[in-house]
Design a protein around this motif. Structure first.
Motif, short mmCIF file in Angstrom:
data_model
loop_
_atom_site.label_atom_id
_atom_site.label_comp_id
_atom_site.label_asym_id
_atom_site.label_seq_id
_atom_site.Cartn_x
_atom_site.Cartn_y
_atom_site.Cartn_z
N PRO A 4 0.59 -1.27 -0.10
CA PRO A 4 0.17 -0.12 0.18
C PRO A 4 0.73 1.36 0.13
O PRO A 4 2.48 1.61 0.60
N ASN A 5 0.42 1.83 -1.10
CA ASN A 5 1.26 3.46 -0.95
C ASN A 5 1.59 4.35 0.26
O ASN A 5 1.92 4.77 0.85
N GLY A 6 0.38 3.73 0.97
CA GLY A 6 0.63 4.49 2.38
C GLY A 6 1.90 4.11 3.41
O GLY A 6 2.28 4.83 4.02
N GLU A 7 2.09 2.45 3.86
CA GLU A 7 3.16 2.00 3.60
C GLU A 7 4.50 2.20 3.47
O GLU A 7 5.62 2.47 3.90
N MET A 8 4.31 2.56 1.37
CA MET A 8 5.91 2.76 1.34
C MET A 8 5.84 4.29 1.35
O MET A 8 7.04 4.42 1.61
N ARG A 9 5.29 5.06 1.92
CA ARG A 9 5.39 6.78 2.38
C ARG A 9 6.37 6.60 3.54
O ARG A 9 6.87 7.61 3.98
N GLU A 10 5.71 5.35 4.51
CA GLU A 10 6.70 5.67 5.79
C GLU A 10 8.05 4.71 6.29
O GLU A 10 8.61 5.19 7.12
N MET A 11 8.33 3.95 5.53
CA MET A 11 8.91 3.08 5.13
C MET A 11 10.80 4.01 4.49
O MET A 11 10.38 4.84 3.38
N ASN A 12 11.58 3.59 5.02
CA ASN A 12 12.92 4.12 4.20
C ASN A 12 13.80 3.48 3.44
O ASN A 12 13.34 2.37 3.19
N ILE A 13 13.58 4.01 1.98
CA ILE A 13 13.66 3.39 0.30
C ILE A 13 15.20 4.44 -0.03
O ILE A 13 15.14 4.98 0.24
N VAL A 14 16.45 2.61 -0.77
CA VAL A 14 16.84 3.49 -1.33
C VAL A 14 17.17 3.62 -3.19
O VAL A 14 16.97 2.02 -3.40
N ASN A 15 16.99 4.29 -3.12
CA ASN A 15 16.79 4.31 -5.13
C ASN A 15 18.54 4.30 -5.60
O ASN A 15 18.40 5.31 -5.71
N TYR A 16 18.19 3.37 -6.01
CA TYR A 16 19.51 3.18 -7.06
C TYR A 16 19.55 3.53 -8.49
O TYR A 16 20.58 3.60 -9.18
N SER A 17 18.48 3.97 -9.46
CA SER A 17 18.28 4.23 -10.44
C SER A 17 17.78 5.71 -10.59
O SER A 17 16.56 6.47 -11.44
N ALA A 18 17.51 6.46 -9.76
CA ALA A 18 16.67 7.89 -9.80
C ALA A 18 17.30 8.38 -11.01
O ALA A 18 16.33 9.31 -11.43
N GLU A 19 18.68 9.07 -10.21
CA GLU A 19 19.17 10.10 -11.56
C GLU A 19 20.42 8.71 -12.26
O GLU A 19 20.21 9.30 -13.59
N ASP A 20 21.10 8.28 -11.19
CA ASP A 20 22.48 8.15 -11.99
C ASP A 20 22.66 6.16 -11.85
O ASP A 20 22.50 6.38 -10.38
N GLU A 21 22.30 5.04 -12.38
CA GLU A 21 22.21 3.94 -11.82
C GLU A 21 23.98 3.64 -12.27
O GLU A 21 24.19 2.63 -10.92
N ARG A 22 24.88 4.30 -12.10
CA ARG A 22 26.21 4.51 -11.19
C ARG A 22 26.08 4.09 -9.72
O ARG A 22 25.47 5.73 -8.77
N THR A 23 26.38 2.67 -9.08
CA THR A 23 26.98 3.22 -7.68
C THR A 23 28.01 2.97 -7.31
O THR A 23 29.37 1.97 -7.54
N ARG A 24 28.38 3.23 -6.15
CA ARG A 24 29.84 3.18 -5.70
C ARG A 24 30.17 2.60 -4.20
O ARG A 24 28.71 2.86 -3.62
N LEU A 25 31.00 2.08 -5.06
CA LEU A 25 31.18 0.44 -3.29
C LEU A 25 32.66 0.67 -3.60
O LEU A 25 33.44 1.19 -3.40
N SER A 26 32.61 -0.18 -2.36
CA SER A 26 33.81 0.74 -1.46
C SER A 26 34.44 -1.58 -1.34
O SER A 26 33.47 -2.62 -0.37
N LEU A 27 35.71 -1.54 -1.19
CA LEU A 27 35.85 -2.59 -0.59
C LEU A 27 37.32 -2.49 0.05
O LEU A 27 38.12 -2.51 -0.21
#
Length: 301
Positions: free
Chosen positions: A160-183
């Motif tokens: 439900p959209n009510g639950e989606m608005r209350e959850m903490n969500i990370v969007n990996y594709s919002a502007e730029d799909e490139r993602t920085r990783l570390s090792l």
């Protein structure tokens, strides 16, 4: 001005015919409303898509068109069954009031859906992650009531959209799909640290999913080197801790990309004699203040 006798007679006969076959006409009206909705969405689909340029808004508008034409067909069907306009208005008002009380959660979800579409925290096709559970998936569909998520574990979530608005969500594709990783990797103090850094950068660049170089990547006002870069992070107990930072081209296989980078580093270190992975070493030292230790040596048979 009175109607002509022939026209008035024709209207009377048509009205009587509709009254006699009201149920048939009501069914035809509903079917016609449903079919008209499909035709309109087919005709207007591309124009709506070009106008809004967002899949979620486009699908919502087309759903409203289908629902509106079907609702008109239902009104016509009720009229053919003899329900007057005044009665229709009263019936719709009473039904809406009852519906509002019974289905208040759904109404709230619809309102939240409007905010989701307006705020644009994610879009159809984006890859997201629920930070509370660590579950990742793709946005399959966004409606006014719920959001469909197809997870990487091959499961299907309807939230439900009510639950989606209350959850903490990370969007990996919002502007730029490139993602920085570390090792992080530890090498021994006896290793050639500069050679280890260069080897880690070279190993990561050989992986297909890693950006091997090019212009700096801009995130807001900050700029980061696109090619893999290794830094001395800390002088730990067992060795020198090196941290490799690199960019993945797409966020869809992050665990697999990380595994490939680690494998490439392992293979690179295996070909060198001046670099060695560090692991914990424990050395016990006894002196005159440490007391006595009973040690026995046993020869293997």
């Amino acid at each position: 001005m009175p109607w002509p006798t022939g026209l008035q007679k024709t209207i009377t006969q048509a009205t009587q015919f509709v009254h006699d076959f009201g149920l048939v006409f009501a069914i035809l009206a509903i079917v016609a409303g449903w079919y008209a909705g499909r035709v309109l969405t087919g005709v207007l689909g591309r124009r709506v898509a070009r106008r809004f340029m967002r899949p979620s808004v486009t699908r919502t508008v087309l759903r409203l068109i289908r629902t509106g034409t079907l609702f008109v067909g239902i009104l016509v069907a009720l009229w053919t069954l003899g329900l007057g306009i005044g009665n229709l208005f009263v019936s719709v008002t009473v039904f809406s009031a009852v519906l509002g009380l019974v289905l208040a959660p759904i109404v709230g979800s619809v309102i939240n859906g409007i905010f989701v579409i307006a705020d644009r925290p994610y879009e159809i096709g984006d890859m997201i992650e629920f930070t509370d559970t660590g579950q990742r998936g793709f946005i399959e569909d966004i409606t006014l009531r719920y959001t469909k998520v197809f997870t990487l574990d091959n499961t299907f979530l309807v939230m439900p959209n009510g639950e989606m608005r209350e959850m903490n969500i990370v969007n990996y594709s919002a502007e730029d799909e490139r993602t920085r990783l570390s090792l992080s990797v530890e090498v021994t103090y006896e290793s050639d640290v500069e050679a280890a850094r260069a080897a880690m950068e070279r190993a990561a660049a050989t992986c297909e999913e890693v950006i091997e170089g090019g212009p700096d990547i801009r995130i807001g006002s900050a700029r980061y080197p696109a090619k893999p870069t290794c830094y001395i992070d800390a002088h730990a107990d067992s060795g020198v801790e090196l941290t490799l930072r690199y960019w993945a081209k797409q966020p869809y296989r992050l665990p697999g990309i990380r595994s490939n980078v680690q494998q490439a580093i392992r293979e690179e270190f295996a070909t060198r004699d001046d670099v060695e992975f560090a692991y914990p070493h424990v050395q016990h030292v006894f002196d005159e203040e440490s007391g006595e230790a009973n040690v026995a040596l046993r020869r293997r048979q």
